[in-house]
Design an enzyme around this catalytic site. Structure first.
Site, PDB file in Angstrom:
ATOM      1  N   HIS A 178      38.906  34.900  41.497  1.00  0.00           N
ATOM      2  CA  HIS A 178      37.266  34.884  40.891  1.00  0.00           C
ATOM      3  C   HIS A 178      37.383  34.199  39.860  1.00  0.00           C
ATOM      4  O   HIS A 178      38.540  33.373  39.703  1.00  0.00           O
ATOM      5  CB  HIS A 178      37.658  36.233  40.416  1.00  0.00           C
ATOM      6  CG  HIS A 178      37.917  37.655  40.870  1.00  0.00           C
ATOM      7  ND1 HIS A 178      36.595  38.468  41.992  1.00  0.00           N
ATOM      8  CD2 HIS A 178      39.106  38.770  41.201  1.00  0.00           C
ATOM      9  CE1 HIS A 178      37.159  39.285  42.669  1.00  0.00           C
ATOM     10  NE2 HIS A 178      38.604  39.076  42.247  1.00  0.00           N
ATOM     11  N   GLU A 227      42.038  36.475  38.435  1.00  0.00           N
ATOM     12  CA  GLU A 227      41.081  35.962  37.411  1.00  0.00           C
ATOM     13  C   GLU A 227      41.839  34.947  36.724  1.00  0.00           C
ATOM     14  O   GLU A 227      42.680  34.925  36.765  1.00  0.00           O
ATOM     15  CB  GLU A 227      40.872  36.754  36.294  1.00  0.00           C
ATOM     16  CG  GLU A 227      40.126  38.086  37.304  1.00  0.00           C
ATOM     17  CD  GLU A 227      38.597  38.001  37.710  1.00  0.00           C
ATOM     18  OE1 GLU A 227      37.719  37.292  37.186  1.00  0.00           O
ATOM     19  OE2 GLU A 227      37.776  39.230  37.527  1.00  0.00           O
ATOM     20  N   HIS A 242      36.036  35.708  45.510  1.00  0.00           N
ATOM     21  CA  HIS A 242      34.352  36.573  45.450  1.00  0.00           C
ATOM     22  C   HIS A 242      33.712  36.302  46.196  1.00  0.00           C
ATOM     23  O   HIS A 242      33.124  36.396  46.990  1.00  0.00           O
ATOM     24  CB  HIS A 242      34.584  36.547  43.532  1.00  0.00           C
ATOM     25  CG  HIS A 242      34.080  38.449  43.578  1.00  0.00           C
ATOM     26  ND1 HIS A 242      33.865  38.358  42.625  1.00  0.00           N
ATOM     27  CD2 HIS A 242      34.269  39.147  44.390  1.00  0.00           C
ATOM     28  CE1 HIS A 242      32.842  39.830  42.703  1.00  0.00           C
ATOM     29  NE2 HIS A 242      33.740  40.192  44.069  1.00  0.00           N
ATOM     30  N   ASP A 255      32.196  32.916  42.358  1.00  0.00           N
ATOM     31  CA  ASP A 255      32.857  32.482  41.898  1.00  0.00           C
ATOM     32  C   ASP A 255      33.897  32.726  43.517  1.00  0.00           C
ATOM     33  O   ASP A 255      34.082  33.390  44.519  1.00  0.00           O
ATOM     34  CB  ASP A 255      33.180  33.425  40.927  1.00  0.00           C
ATOM     35  CG  ASP A 255      33.344  34.931  41.293  1.00  0.00           C
ATOM     36  OD1 ASP A 255      32.974  35.503  41.949  1.00  0.00           O
ATOM     37  OD2 ASP A 255      34.655  35.645  40.800  1.00  0.00           O
TER      38      ASP A 255
END
Length: 181
Positions: free
Chosen positions: A35, A117, A156, A166
Protein backbone atom coordinates in the site's frame (compact mmCIF):
# COMPACT_ATOMS: atom_id res chain seq x y z
CA UNK A 1 17.46 -10.02 6.37
CA UNK A 2 15.18 -9.26 9.27
CA UNK A 3 14.53 -11.82 11.98
CA UNK A 4 11.04 -12.78 13.12
CA UNK A 5 10.61 -13.57 16.81
CA UNK A 6 7.14 -14.07 18.29
CA UNK A 7 5.63 -12.88 14.99
CA UNK A 8 7.42 -9.51 15.16
CA UNK A 9 10.53 -8.29 13.35
CA UNK A 10 13.04 -7.76 16.14
CA UNK A 11 14.70 -4.94 14.15
CA UNK A 12 11.46 -2.94 13.79
CA UNK A 13 10.11 -0.32 16.11
CA UNK A 14 6.99 -1.99 17.52
CA UNK A 15 3.95 0.16 18.27
CA UNK A 16 0.93 -2.03 18.93
CA UNK A 17 -2.27 -1.12 17.12
CA UNK A 18 -5.64 -2.06 18.60
CA UNK A 19 -6.93 -2.41 15.04
CA UNK A 20 -6.33 -6.11 14.51
CA UNK A 21 -8.04 -9.42 15.03
CA UNK A 22 -7.26 -13.10 15.26
CA UNK A 23 -6.65 -14.85 11.98
CA UNK A 24 -9.04 -17.70 11.23
CA UNK A 25 -7.80 -20.88 12.89
CA UNK A 26 -5.11 -22.62 10.86
CA UNK A 27 -4.58 -19.62 8.57
CA UNK A 28 -1.03 -18.55 7.85
CA UNK A 29 0.01 -15.50 5.82
CA UNK A 30 0.13 -16.39 2.13
CA UNK A 31 0.24 -12.99 0.41
CA UNK A 32 1.88 -9.60 0.87
CA UNK A 33 -0.19 -6.53 0.03
CA UNK A 34 1.70 -3.32 -0.70
CA UNK A 35 0.00 0.00 0.00
CA UNK A 36 0.91 3.64 0.26
CA UNK A 37 -0.14 6.22 2.80
CA UNK A 38 0.64 9.82 3.61
CA UNK A 39 -1.07 11.96 6.19
CA UNK A 40 -2.17 14.52 5.32
CA UNK A 41 -2.20 13.36 1.68
CA UNK A 42 1.10 14.16 -0.04
CA UNK A 43 2.90 15.14 3.17
CA UNK A 44 5.71 13.06 4.62
CA UNK A 45 7.71 12.87 7.81
CA UNK A 46 4.88 13.41 10.29
CA UNK A 47 3.78 11.21 13.18
CA UNK A 48 0.21 11.17 11.86
CA UNK A 49 0.39 7.67 10.33
CA UNK A 50 1.47 6.16 13.64
CA UNK A 51 -1.23 8.16 15.40
CA UNK A 52 -3.85 7.03 12.86
CA UNK A 53 -2.96 3.33 13.16
CA UNK A 54 -3.13 3.52 16.97
CA UNK A 55 -6.39 5.54 17.12
CA UNK A 56 -4.55 8.57 18.54
CA UNK A 57 -4.92 10.96 15.60
CA UNK A 58 -5.71 14.52 16.66
CA UNK A 59 -8.47 15.25 14.16
CA UNK A 60 -8.16 18.99 14.77
CA UNK A 61 -4.60 19.00 13.37
CA UNK A 62 -5.70 19.06 9.71
CA UNK A 63 -9.02 19.45 7.93
CA UNK A 64 -8.52 16.16 6.03
CA UNK A 65 -8.59 14.24 9.29
CA UNK A 66 -12.31 14.91 9.61
CA UNK A 67 -12.82 12.59 6.61
CA UNK A 68 -11.00 9.68 8.26
CA UNK A 69 -11.88 10.27 11.91
CA UNK A 70 -14.13 7.19 12.22
CA UNK A 71 -11.87 4.73 10.40
CA UNK A 72 -10.15 1.98 12.35
CA UNK A 73 -7.25 0.73 10.25
CA UNK A 74 -3.75 -0.63 10.60
CA UNK A 75 -1.11 -2.51 8.70
CA UNK A 76 1.50 -4.94 9.84
CA UNK A 77 4.36 -2.74 8.68
CA UNK A 78 5.15 0.83 7.70
CA UNK A 79 8.29 1.81 5.80
CA UNK A 80 8.89 5.55 5.99
CA UNK A 81 10.73 7.68 3.41
CA UNK A 82 14.05 7.06 5.20
CA UNK A 83 13.55 3.28 5.08
CA UNK A 84 12.79 2.97 8.79
CA UNK A 85 10.55 0.06 9.71
CA UNK A 86 7.65 0.21 12.16
CA UNK A 87 5.48 -2.79 13.00
CA UNK A 88 1.94 -2.34 14.34
CA UNK A 89 0.47 -5.85 14.31
CA UNK A 90 2.14 -9.24 14.90
CA UNK A 91 2.12 -11.43 11.79
CA UNK A 92 0.01 -14.00 13.63
CA UNK A 93 -2.90 -11.53 13.67
CA UNK A 94 -4.94 -9.87 10.90
CA UNK A 95 -4.20 -6.19 10.41
CA UNK A 96 -7.07 -4.10 9.08
CA UNK A 97 -5.51 -2.84 5.84
CA UNK A 98 -7.25 -4.47 2.88
CA UNK A 99 -10.94 -3.79 3.46
CA UNK A 100 -13.33 -5.40 1.00
CA UNK A 101 -10.94 -7.46 -1.10
CA UNK A 102 -10.25 -10.75 -2.84
CA UNK A 103 -7.27 -12.62 -4.24
CA UNK A 104 -7.56 -15.65 -6.53
CA UNK A 105 -11.20 -16.06 -5.52
CA UNK A 106 -10.54 -15.84 -1.76
CA UNK A 107 -12.33 -12.98 -0.02
CA UNK A 108 -11.27 -10.86 2.96
CA UNK A 109 -7.55 -10.67 2.28
CA UNK A 110 -6.89 -9.38 5.81
CA UNK A 111 -7.35 -12.98 6.97
CA UNK A 112 -4.38 -14.33 5.01
CA UNK A 113 -2.16 -11.36 4.16
CA UNK A 114 0.61 -9.21 5.53
CA UNK A 115 0.04 -5.53 4.83
CA UNK A 116 2.99 -3.26 4.14
CA UNK A 117 2.46 0.50 3.93
CA UNK A 118 5.01 2.64 2.15
CA UNK A 119 4.98 6.29 3.14
CA UNK A 120 4.13 7.75 -0.22
CA UNK A 121 1.54 8.56 -2.83
CA UNK A 122 0.49 7.05 -6.16
CA UNK A 123 2.25 9.71 -8.24
CA UNK A 124 5.36 10.52 -6.16
CA UNK A 125 8.44 8.33 -6.65
CA UNK A 126 9.35 6.17 -3.69
CA UNK A 127 12.71 6.67 -1.98
CA UNK A 128 15.69 4.40 -2.56
CA UNK A 129 15.82 3.51 1.14
CA UNK A 130 12.21 2.35 0.99
CA UNK A 131 13.01 -0.10 -1.81
CA UNK A 132 16.04 -1.40 0.12
CA UNK A 133 14.00 -2.00 3.28
CA UNK A 134 11.04 -3.42 1.34
CA UNK A 135 13.37 -5.89 -0.37
CA UNK A 136 14.84 -7.08 2.96
CA UNK A 137 11.39 -7.27 4.56
CA UNK A 138 9.92 -9.21 1.65
CA UNK A 139 12.80 -11.70 1.52
CA UNK A 140 12.47 -12.27 5.27
CA UNK A 141 8.71 -12.77 5.05
CA UNK A 142 9.06 -15.19 2.15
CA UNK A 143 11.56 -17.18 4.18
CA UNK A 144 9.44 -17.14 7.35
CA UNK A 145 6.10 -17.81 5.62
CA UNK A 146 6.71 -20.25 2.74
CA UNK A 147 3.22 -19.78 1.23
CA UNK A 148 4.30 -16.28 0.18
CA UNK A 149 5.80 -16.45 -3.30
CA UNK A 150 6.55 -13.79 -5.92
CA UNK A 151 3.14 -14.45 -7.45
CA UNK A 152 1.54 -13.76 -4.08
CA UNK A 153 2.90 -10.23 -3.70
CA UNK A 154 0.35 -7.70 -4.88
CA UNK A 155 -0.73 -4.10 -4.60
CA UNK A 156 -3.86 -2.92 -2.87
CA UNK A 157 -5.11 -2.09 -6.36
CA UNK A 158 -4.87 -5.78 -7.30
CA UNK A 159 -7.12 -7.01 -4.50
CA UNK A 160 -9.58 -4.08 -4.46
CA UNK A 161 -9.39 -2.67 -8.01
CA UNK A 162 -12.70 -0.81 -7.90
CA UNK A 163 -11.73 1.03 -4.71
CA UNK A 164 -7.96 1.43 -4.56
CA UNK A 165 -5.06 2.50 -6.77
CA UNK A 166 -2.07 2.09 -4.46
CA UNK A 167 0.83 1.65 -4.47
CA UNK A 168 0.27 3.57 -7.71
CA UNK A 169 2.05 4.19 -10.97
CA UNK A 170 5.12 5.52 -9.18
CA UNK A 171 5.90 2.11 -7.67
CA UNK A 172 8.52 0.24 -9.71
CA UNK A 173 7.16 -3.32 -9.73
CA UNK A 174 9.81 -4.55 -12.20
CA UNK A 175 12.67 -3.38 -10.03
CA UNK A 176 11.09 -4.70 -6.86
CA UNK A 177 10.29 -8.17 -8.22
CA UNK A 178 13.64 -8.48 -10.04
CA UNK A 179 15.41 -7.77 -6.76
CA UNK A 180 13.44 -10.59 -5.13
CA UNK A 181 13.97 -13.25 -7.79
Amino acid sequence: MFKVRNNIFIEAEFIESPNSSLRPEGTEPSIIVIHNISLPPGEFGTSYIKDFFTNNLDITSHSYFQEIKDLKVSSHLLIDREGNLVQFVPFSRSAWHAGISSFKGKKNCNDFSIGIELEGADDIPYAENQYLTLHRVSKSLMESYPKISLDNIVGHSDIAPDRKSDPGKSFDWNRYKQDLS
